[in-house]
Design a protein around this motif. Structure first.
Motif, PDB file in Angstrom:
ATOM      1  N   GLN A 338      -8.719  56.309  52.550  1.00 39.53           N
ATOM      2  CA  GLN A 338      -7.706  55.482  51.717  1.00 39.53           C
ATOM      3  C   GLN A 338      -6.634  56.213  51.584  1.00 39.53           C
ATOM      4  OE1 GLN A 338      -8.222  52.320  51.013  1.00 39.53           O
ATOM      5  NE2 GLN A 338     -10.412  51.989  51.516  1.00 39.53           N
ATOM      6  N   ASN A 339      -6.217  57.355  51.404  1.00 45.48           N
ATOM      7  CA  ASN A 339      -5.383  58.266  50.882  1.00 45.48           C
ATOM      8  C   ASN A 339      -4.841  57.739  49.439  1.00 45.48           C
ATOM      9  OD1 ASN A 339      -3.534  60.289  51.074  1.00 45.48           O
ATOM     10  ND2 ASN A 339      -1.852  58.948  52.008  1.00 45.48           N
ATOM     11  N   GLN A 340      -6.198  57.591  48.942  1.00 51.12           N
ATOM     12  CA  GLN A 340      -5.909  57.073  47.534  1.00 51.12           C
ATOM     13  C   GLN A 340      -7.308  57.723  46.764  1.00 51.12           C
ATOM     14  OE1 GLN A 340      -5.593  52.950  46.937  1.00 51.12           O
ATOM     15  NE2 GLN A 340      -3.836  52.807  47.715  1.00 51.12           N
ATOM     16  N   MET A 341      -7.101  58.962  45.891  1.00 50.35           N
ATOM     17  CA  MET A 341      -8.245  59.416  45.362  1.00 50.35           C
ATOM     18  C   MET A 341      -8.852  58.557  44.390  1.00 50.35           C
ATOM     19  SD  MET A 341      -8.628  62.689  46.221  1.00 50.35           S
ATOM     20  CE  MET A 341      -9.454  63.275  45.259  1.00 50.35           C
ATOM     21  N   THR A 342     -10.285  58.368  44.254  1.00 52.52           N
ATOM     22  CA  THR A 342     -11.244  57.464  43.561  1.00 52.52           C
ATOM     23  C   THR A 342     -12.363  58.173  42.918  1.00 52.52           C
ATOM     24  OG1 THR A 342     -10.494  55.578  45.254  1.00 52.52           O
ATOM     25  CG2 THR A 342     -12.277  55.428  43.582  1.00 52.52           C
ATOM     26  N   VAL A 343     -12.305  58.185  41.731  1.00 54.49           N
ATOM     27  CA  VAL A 343     -13.581  58.524  41.024  1.00 54.49           C
ATOM     28  C   VAL A 343     -14.845  57.854  41.229  1.00 54.49           C
ATOM     29  CG1 VAL A 343     -14.683  58.820  38.544  1.00 54.49           C
ATOM     30  CG2 VAL A 343     -11.942  59.198  39.014  1.00 54.49           C
ATOM     31  N   GLN A 344     -15.845  58.566  41.874  1.00 59.00           N
ATOM     32  CA  GLN A 344     -17.121  57.546  42.185  1.00 59.00           C
ATOM     33  C   GLN A 344     -18.223  57.961  41.514  1.00 59.00           C
ATOM     34  OE1 GLN A 344     -17.504  58.824  46.359  1.00 59.00           O
ATOM     35  NE2 GLN A 344     -15.984  56.981  46.965  1.00 59.00           N
ATOM     36  N   ARG A 345     -18.360  59.131  40.749  1.00 57.39           N
ATOM     37  CA  ARG A 345     -19.443  59.300  39.817  1.00 57.39           C
ATOM     38  C   ARG A 345     -18.953  59.941  38.594  1.00 57.39           C
ATOM     39  NH1 ARG A 345     -24.840  60.957  42.854  1.00 57.39           N
ATOM     40  NH2 ARG A 345     -25.478  59.158  41.588  1.00 57.39           N
ATOM     41  N   ILE A 346     -19.645  59.730  37.427  1.00 56.38           N
ATOM     42  CA  ILE A 346     -19.261  60.285  36.058  1.00 56.38           C
ATOM     43  C   ILE A 346     -20.819  60.987  35.685  1.00 56.38           C
ATOM     44  CG2 ILE A 346     -18.356  60.154  33.802  1.00 56.38           C
ATOM     45  CD1 ILE A 346     -16.595  57.815  34.861  1.00 56.38           C
ATOM     46  N   PHE A 347     -20.851  61.920  34.977  1.00 59.46           N
ATOM     47  CA  PHE A 347     -21.881  62.666  34.357  1.00 59.46           C
ATOM     48  C   PHE A 347     -21.453  62.820  32.992  1.00 59.46           C
ATOM     49  CE2 PHE A 347     -24.299  65.933  32.705  1.00 59.46           C
ATOM     50  CZ  PHE A 347     -25.604  65.800  33.196  1.00 59.46           C
ATOM     51  N   ALA A 348     -21.971  61.978  32.061  1.00 63.76           N
ATOM     52  CA  ALA A 348     -21.436  62.290  30.547  1.00 63.76           C
ATOM     53  C   ALA A 348     -22.900  61.905  29.860  1.00 63.76           C
ATOM     54  CB  ALA A 348     -20.666  61.243  29.953  1.00 63.76           C
ATOM     55  N   GLY A 349     -23.252  62.402  28.937  1.00 65.23           N
ATOM     56  CA  GLY A 349     -24.311  62.257  27.725  1.00 65.23           C
ATOM     57  C   GLY A 349     -25.579  62.483  28.414  1.00 65.23           C
ATOM     58  N   HIS A 350     -25.904  63.302  29.534  1.00 62.72           N
ATOM     59  CA  HIS A 350     -27.048  63.872  30.311  1.00 62.72           C
ATOM     60  C   HIS A 350     -27.426  62.734  31.295  1.00 62.72           C
ATOM     61  CE1 HIS A 350     -27.630  67.169  27.970  1.00 62.72           C
ATOM     62  NE2 HIS A 350     -27.788  66.491  26.841  1.00 62.72           N
ATOM     63  N   GLU A 351     -26.367  61.438  31.713  1.00 64.56           N
ATOM     64  CA  GLU A 351     -26.750  60.617  32.466  1.00 64.56           C
ATOM     65  C   GLU A 351     -25.695  60.663  33.517  1.00 64.56           C
ATOM     66  OE1 GLU A 351     -28.503  56.844  30.250  1.00 64.56           O
ATOM     67  OE2 GLU A 351     -26.620  57.440  29.067  1.00 64.56           O
ATOM     68  N   LEU A 352     -25.738  60.118  34.558  1.00 61.37           N
ATOM     69  CA  LEU A 352     -25.142  59.920  35.735  1.00 61.37           C
ATOM     70  C   LEU A 352     -24.650  58.430  36.073  1.00 61.37           C
ATOM     71  CD1 LEU A 352     -23.743  62.097  37.740  1.00 61.37           C
ATOM     72  CD2 LEU A 352     -25.785  61.441  39.477  1.00 61.37           C
ATOM     73  N   PHE A 353     -23.483  57.986  36.310  1.00 60.46           N
ATOM     74  CA  PHE A 353     -22.862  56.750  36.629  1.00 60.46           C
ATOM     75  C   PHE A 353     -22.296  56.704  37.891  1.00 60.46           C
ATOM     76  CE2 PHE A 353     -23.038  57.798  32.005  1.00 60.46           C
ATOM     77  CZ  PHE A 353     -23.755  56.805  31.547  1.00 60.46           C
ATOM     78  N   ASP A 354     -22.147  55.511  38.439  1.00 58.64           N
ATOM     79  CA  ASP A 354     -21.491  55.193  39.887  1.00 58.64           C
ATOM     80  C   ASP A 354     -20.578  54.191  39.443  1.00 58.64           C
ATOM     81  OD1 ASP A 354     -23.341  56.782  41.364  1.00 58.64           O
ATOM     82  OD2 ASP A 354     -24.777  55.082  41.119  1.00 58.64           O
ATOM     83  N   LEU A 355     -19.240  54.522  40.032  1.00 56.08           N
ATOM     84  CA  LEU A 355     -18.236  53.690  39.964  1.00 56.08           C
ATOM     85  C   LEU A 355     -18.176  52.824  41.353  1.00 56.08           C
ATOM     86  CD1 LEU A 355     -17.598  55.825  37.634  1.00 56.08           C
ATOM     87  CD2 LEU A 355     -15.261  54.895  37.705  1.00 56.08           C
ATOM     88  N   THR A 356     -17.655  51.613  41.177  1.00 54.64           N
ATOM     89  CA  THR A 356     -17.538  50.724  42.471  1.00 54.64           C
ATOM     90  C   THR A 356     -16.013  50.367  42.502  1.00 54.64           C
ATOM     91  OG1 THR A 356     -17.635  48.728  41.147  1.00 54.64           O
ATOM     92  CG2 THR A 356     -19.855  49.513  42.136  1.00 54.64           C
ATOM     93  N   GLY A 357     -15.766  50.147  43.729  1.00 58.77           N
ATOM     94  CA  GLY A 357     -14.211  49.770  44.193  1.00 58.77           C
ATOM     95  C   GLY A 357     -13.670  51.114  44.433  1.00 58.77           C
ATOM     96  N   VAL A 358     -12.548  50.868  45.256  1.00 56.68           N
ATOM     97  CA  VAL A 358     -11.943  51.968  46.051  1.00 56.68           C
ATOM     98  C   VAL A 358     -10.096  51.886  45.869  1.00 56.68           C
ATOM     99  CG1 VAL A 358     -13.554  52.759  47.789  1.00 56.68           C
ATOM    100  CG2 VAL A 358     -11.714  50.768  48.345  1.00 56.68           C
ATOM    101  N   GLY A 359      -9.654  53.065  45.791  1.00 56.36           N
ATOM    102  CA  GLY A 359      -8.061  53.148  45.735  1.00 56.36           C
ATOM    103  C   GLY A 359      -7.774  52.938  44.079  1.00 56.36           C
ATOM    104  N   TYR A 360      -6.340  52.925  43.974  1.00 52.80           N
ATOM    105  CA  TYR A 360      -5.673  52.931  42.570  1.00 52.80           C
ATOM    106  C   TYR A 360      -5.879  51.659  42.165  1.00 52.80           C
ATOM    107  CZ  TYR A 360      -3.791  57.190  44.409  1.00 52.80           C
ATOM    108  OH  TYR A 360      -3.596  58.467  45.201  1.00 52.80           O
ATOM    109  N   ALA A 361      -6.172  50.343  42.905  1.00 53.47           N
ATOM    110  CA  ALA A 361      -6.526  49.330  42.041  1.00 53.47           C
ATOM    111  C   ALA A 361      -7.552  49.329  41.243  1.00 53.47           C
ATOM    112  CB  ALA A 361      -6.684  48.113  43.079  1.00 53.47           C
TER     113      ALA A 361
END
Length: 905
Positions: A338-361
């Motif tokens: 995409q040439n748009q950095m996208t956060v896809q996973r977050i680790f916080a509070g001993h848990e792993l989360f997934d983020l949907t969607g791509v790009g800056y939108a």
């Protein structure tokens, strides 16, 4: 000065470099030194290699077998005083020559674009004073001052650096700006890893620096690329090679048959003039005058269709070359991704989360196990997102037409992630206004911000590399009221697992401090921080690129990634996209430029056949990779956007430049430019190229039998000692009108079903498929039989010679009309395609019939072409002859396809 030969400036200390170039780190050079060095070294400009003059380049366009045949046809028709036909044929030759001449200037334009990239001014220190000088006047040893927005004017060794970031994507292919420093590096550091160097024509995006010039003009990295562009081979396309080979054979066949015709005529007592005119008739009949025009028009229409699909063709034969492509070497950033950095996973509070969607939108959600999470119960997650939002200097702005970014793409990805959790930046900044900032520094690898809240308590947020942030933490944040002891081993393992999937991982931390504190320092965050979480991001693949890669692989086309990014990131993206390799070991799925540098040519040839990903490669290595693939007999399409890609783009059978993010140098060296920088456009262009070649083959299969039949008719008549059934001027009428009104309509045939399911054409095979030789021969003999039969039948009935020849002419033309319907596809029947699916063909047939009626019944045409009116019964015989051609060719096609399917089964 022998220092001109020094290349590994990065491995030398700053003091060694200064001593080597004999300069002063404070005062720089004086005027006398500058003048002497300019005389010795020349100006800081690229040398443009002198090539052939424009006149010679233009004249060389006529030195081709097909053109020689056409020039001969021009002279013959001119001698016969057929001014219109002579002018049309010569016009085709001239247009083709102009197109070829334009293409020859491609490399010259690329080098001129490179040279323009080195123009402008530079800020230097000379004789202890800051001066602005022309870039061309820079010499070895000049002290250059760099700041944000400057273009690096020459190759410089950095001496003093303050937060310098340089966009080197045009040179190295690295997708993000490079953090620079002045530290000494090892000898084997690759070009993209030389952080103590600044290279000519790259762009400073942030910070300042002082550097000493160590290379100018042709001795710079850009200069070496200039030499590679000049030295890269300008390859003929598969189509031009096949047409040239086909034309060369045709030339000798025509000359041989013409000589045989003259000899046979003399043996039958004909005068030399009559024998020669018979040979002229044979030559005119055998020359496919309409082929160059058809090829040019087909390619031009292909260019138009590709423009509608976001591909601009700079060189018309490139349309067909795409259809022959066996390997596509693609850049990663922006083409496959995409040439748009996208956060896809977050680790916080001993848990792993997934983020949907791509790009800056900010479209998407935060999930666990594919179920949206309730943010009110995930305090650590929200705090991690807040840290990424507040410890951030970039902006994400909606303009009404889309989302624009201001700043670093990595930071913008953090903003988008926070917006997906409905965190509003303005509201947060009002609640926690920033009162101080510790900016990111390459040697520290972190950034920190100090905020104050409504209770006038102060809070530090920190983001940076996992190693540096964890080193500052002793607690693991859970929520505002509780935390636990940090387990660095577990967190490091989690970060490693995320990075192994090609994700770039940032760590976040926070710390409560005294409400009286108004400044933040490195000592404040050196210890006592609470770890908040990890955010892992990447430039995700384009969904359409994934399907396009799969379509290419189904079509037998290998797709290889050649990128300036790191091996791990490139390999992870390649797996997601679905790239395949035949390498037996995973370690050979992706190869770095460092490993390529250790390979000889033979090892390189073997590696390119097995490997799917080539990462951190230099311009020379890209060029070697393309040459290695070509040495294996591959037809290579190469994509690129940077200056470093230009040599490989020129060497490739078809170079594909990025229109949105590409440099002018890359565009000038390329054959095709993508206006959307999307790999799926390449797949669409390949499909269009295959369709163009299919239609061109159909035209050749359709037109060649007529030329063969006309030649055989003349040869048989001379050998039998009878009057010619058709004259040279009548042959010209048949060839030119049928090519225009009938053959050209094949250009508009739609793509056949399954066009991307079959493998690429073998580039070694002839332009005329071997399995069609029987069909071509059968049609030729059928046309000869029909024309001779109607000619002799008319004479037998006591008709005039003019009527008999008119019968023969119409037998050939109507035979071509009926054969045309069978040539709409070499695989499928006319009924399966739909009789009216090509309306241009129906329109062309009606026009051809109208012109044949004019030829037969117009008194002026009768006088010009030696024809005569026909009776109604004569037309019935002509239609019967045409239907005979259709029946025989249709039966042959069904039998051929049946046996071919049996052979495959």
């Amino acid at each position: 000065m022998d220092t001109l030969d020094v290349k590994n400036w990065h491995q030398m200390s700053a003091d060694e470099v200064v001593g080597c170039v004999q300069t002063d780190t404070l005062k720089g050079l004086d005027a006398c030194d500058v003048e002497q060095r300019q005389q010795a070294q020349g100006l800081n400009r690229l040398t443009i290699k002198k090539g052939k003059s424009p006149l010679v380049l233009f004249l060389l366009q006529f030195n081709q077998p097909l053109v020689i045949i056409l020039l001969a046809a021009t002279l013959i028709t001119f001698a016969l005083k057929e001014w219109v036909d002579s002018g049309v044929i010569f016009a085709v030759v001239l247009v083709n020559a102009i197109i070829g001449f334009t293409q020859e200037l491609k490399a010259i334009k690329a080098i001129e674009a490179l040279s323009r990239g080195m123009e402008g001014t530079a800020t230097v220190i000379r004789s202890g004073k800051k001066q602005i000088v022309s870039v061309a006047d820079l010499v070895l040893g000049d002290l250059v001052l760099l700041q944000s927005g400057d273009k690096v004017p020459a190759d410089v060794r950095l001496l003093r650096v303050r937060e310098l970031q340089v966009d080197e994507s045009a040179l190295t292919g690295e997708s993000v700006a490079v953090q620079k420093n002045s530290q000494q590096l090892t000898h084997d550091s690759q070009l993209a890893d030389r952080k103590n160097m600044g290279y000519s024509s790259t762009l400073v995006t942030y910070g300042t620096a002082v550097g000493v010039v160590v290379a100018t003009g042709d001795r710079t990295e850009i200069g070496r690329i200039n030499a590679l562009i000049a030295g890269a081979d300008a390859l003929a396309t598969p189509l031009t090679r096949k047409i040239a080979s086909f034309s060369a054979v045709l030339l000798w066949v025509i000359l041989g048959l013409a000589g045989l015709t003259v000899l046979a005529g003399l043996m039958h007592g004909e005068s030399l003039l009559n024998a020669f005119m018979a040979a002229v008739a044979l030559a005119v009949g055998a020359i496919p005058e309409g082929l160059p025009a058809a090829m040019t028009i087909m390619l031009a229409i292909g260019v138009s269709k590709m423009a509608q699909r976001h591909a601009i063709i700079r060189k018309m034969p490139a349309v067909e070359t795409l259809g022959s492509t066996t390997v596509i070497c693609s850049d990663k950033t922006g083409t496959l991704t995409q040439n748009q950095m996208t956060v896809q996973r977050i680790f916080a509070g001993h848990e792993l989360f997934d983020l949907t969607g791509v790009g800056y939108a900010p479209e998407g959600s935060i999930q666990q196990n594919a179920i949206s999470v309730e943010l009110a119960t995930k305090n650590a997650l929200v705090e991690c997102l807040k840290a990424g939002l507040l410890c951030n200097d970039s902006r994400l702005v909606y303009t009404g037409t889309g989302w624009n970014i201001e700043g670093d793409p990595t930071e913008v990805a953090l903003l988008t992630a926070a917006l997906k959790a409905a965190l509003e930046r303005d509201a947060l900044e009002q609640q926690l206004p920033r009162i101080d900032t510790l900016p990111f520094e390459s040697q520290h690898q972190y950034m920190a911000t100090l905020h104050t809240d409504a209770e006038h308590e102060s809070l530090i947020y920190m983001k940076g590399s996992v190693e540096r942030v964890l080193a500052c933490c002793d607690q693991h944040y859970l929520d505002e009221t509780q935390s636990c002891q940090i387990d660095r081993a577990v967190l490091e393992q989690t970060a490693h697992q995320l990075a192994a999937n090609g994700l770039r991982v940032l760590a976040f931390a926070r710390k409560r401090v005294s409400s009286q504190q108004t400044r933040v320092s490195h000592e404040d965050i050196a210890h006592g921080m609470s770890f908040v979480g990890l955010q892992a991001m990447m430039d995700p693949p384009r969904p359409e690129a994934i399907s396009a890669v799969l379509a290419c692989q189904r079509a037998g086309i290998q797709v290889k990634m050649i990128t300036g990014d790191h091996v791990g990131t490139a390999a992870a993206i390649a797996h997601q996209i679905g790239l395949k390799s035949v390498a037996s070991q995973e370690s050979n799925f992706a190869i770095s430029g460092h490993r390529l540098a250790e390979m000889d040519d033979q090892q390189m040839i073997q590696a390119v056949g097995q490997t799917a990903v080539f990462a951190r490669v230099s311009p020379e290595q890209k060029l070697r990779l393309v040459k290695a693939l070509q040495s294996r007999g591959e037809i290579v399409a190469m994509t690129g956007d940077g200056v470093n890609d230009a040599p490989a783009l020129k060497q490739a059978n078809i170079g594909v430049a990025m229109g949105v993010g590409g440099t002018e140098v890359a565009k000038e060296a390329a054959d095709m430019i993508l206006t959307d920088d999307n790999f799926s456009t390449i797949e669409a262009a390949v499909e269009e190229g295959r369709a163009v070649f299919d239609n061109l083959v159909k035209f050749i299969v359709w037109t060649i039998p007529t030329n063969i039949a006309e030649g055989i008719i003349i040869l048989l008549a001379v050998m039998l000692g009878i009057v010619l059934p058709i004259t040279p001027v009548q042959i010209l009428w048949i060839n030119m009108t049928t090519a225009l009104f009938l053959g050209m309509t094949l250009i508009f045939e739609a793509k056949e079903p399954g066009i991307m399911e079959r493998p690429p054409r073998d580039p070694k095979k002839s332009v005329l498929p071997r399995n069609m030789l029987v069909s071509v021969g059968l049609v030729s003999l059928t046309l000869v039989a029909c024309a001779f039969a109607l000619f002799e039948w008319a004479l037998y009935q006591g008709q005039s010679l003019e009527v008999a020849r008119t019968m023969a002419i119409n037998a050939l033309v109507f035979g071509e009309i009926f054969y045309l319907f069978n040539c709409r596809s070499l695989r499928y029947s006319m009924l399966s395609l739909g009789f009216f699916s090509n309306r241009w063909l129906i329109f062309g047939v009606l026009l051809m019939v109208l012109f044949q009626l004019l030829l037969s019944y117009s008194s002026i045409m009768n006088q010009l072409f030696g024809t005569a009116p026909l009776a109604l019964t004569d037309w019935l015989h002509i239609l019967a002859a045409g239907f005979t051609v259709y029946a025989i060719t249709g039966s042959e096609k069904r039998l051929r396809c049946y046996f071919e399917s049996r052979a495959i089964a």
